[in-house]
Design an enzyme around this catalytic site. Structure first.
Site, short mmCIF file in Angstrom:
data_model
loop_
_atom_site.label_atom_id
_atom_site.label_comp_id
_atom_site.label_asym_id
_atom_site.label_seq_id
_atom_site.Cartn_x
_atom_site.Cartn_y
_atom_site.Cartn_z
N CYS A 169 0.82 -1.20 0.00
CA CYS A 169 0.00 0.00 0.00
C CYS A 169 0.86 1.26 0.00
CB CYS A 169 -0.93 -0.01 1.21
SG CYS A 169 -2.40 1.02 0.99
N ASP A 208 -6.48 -2.56 11.21
CA ASP A 208 -5.27 -1.76 11.34
C ASP A 208 -5.10 -1.32 12.77
OD1 ASP A 208 -2.99 -0.40 10.63
OD2 ASP A 208 -3.93 0.78 9.05
#
Length: 207
Positions: free
Chosen positions: A16, A128
């Site tokens: 990412c 996350d």
């Protein structure tokens, strides 16, 4: 998408915070499944949709292209998604991704509920690390055991690199893993060798 049998699959591997074509191509060469573009303007890894589209045009068709959006309108998400084009929209907060595969991002806070995760209609839920008001990219891990056993496509993010991704996979048994900040030289600029090592470590851990 149906969860694949645990005994017979490797994890999905996403790199990412891509801002450069060279980094995207390094991820492809390493064997990553997906790359992520961050369309949140406040992020140090922000990329303009036009720049993301130029990178996306250079990628093989089998590489999934995910776009990160934070409290964005559904119209804006669709507009960017068509422009790039994206395969996946990864959503923090509000917003919808009609016409795209949806990954819903959730921070691992005290209110984390496996039941709520399992009821989410998104294809996958990305978990996350909670770190103040920051939305990802913290370089910090969470207790991966909290995600184990959740009957949902789970993507683990937060503080992953080659040194710990195998432990994360063994502990959480996720559908996928996602890395960004710990593979970087500076925000948005990846280290090719760190990408290679991370992907190799993740793919070596067959579930």
């Amino acid at each position: 998408m149906t969860v694949q049998p645990i005994e017979s699959r490797s994890v999905i591997v996403k790199i990412c915070g891509i801002t450069r074509a060279a980094d995207a191509l390094a991820a492809v060469e390493a064997g990553a499944t997906a790359i992520g573009f961050n369309f949140y303007p406040a992020s140090p890894r922000y990329i303009a949709p036009e720049a993301a589209a130029e990178i996306a045009a250079r990628l093989p068709a089998h590489i999934w292209k995910a776009g990160i959006f934070v409290d964005e309108t559904s119209d804006a998400i669709e507009r960017v998604g068509r422009r790039v084009p994206l395969d996946i929209v990864q959503l923090y907060g509000a917003g919808a991704g009609a016409g795209f595969r949806v990954w819903r991002a959730r921070r691992m806070d005290a209110d984390f509920s496996p039941g709520a995760i399992e009821r989410d209609t998104a294809e996958a839920v990305l978990l996350d690390t909670l770190c103040g008001s920051r939305l990802g990219g913290t370089g910090q891990t969470f207790d991966w055991s909290r995600a184990r056993g959740v009957r949902k496509n789970i993507v683990i993010a937060g503080g992953l690199d080659a040194s710990n991704v195998r432990d994360a996979i063994r502990t959480a048994r996720p559908w996928g893993v996602d890395a960004s900040s710990r593979l970087e030289v500076s925000p948005g600029v990846k280290d090719r060798e760190k990408i290679r090592q991370f992907v190799a470590a993740a793919l070596a851990e067959v579930l």
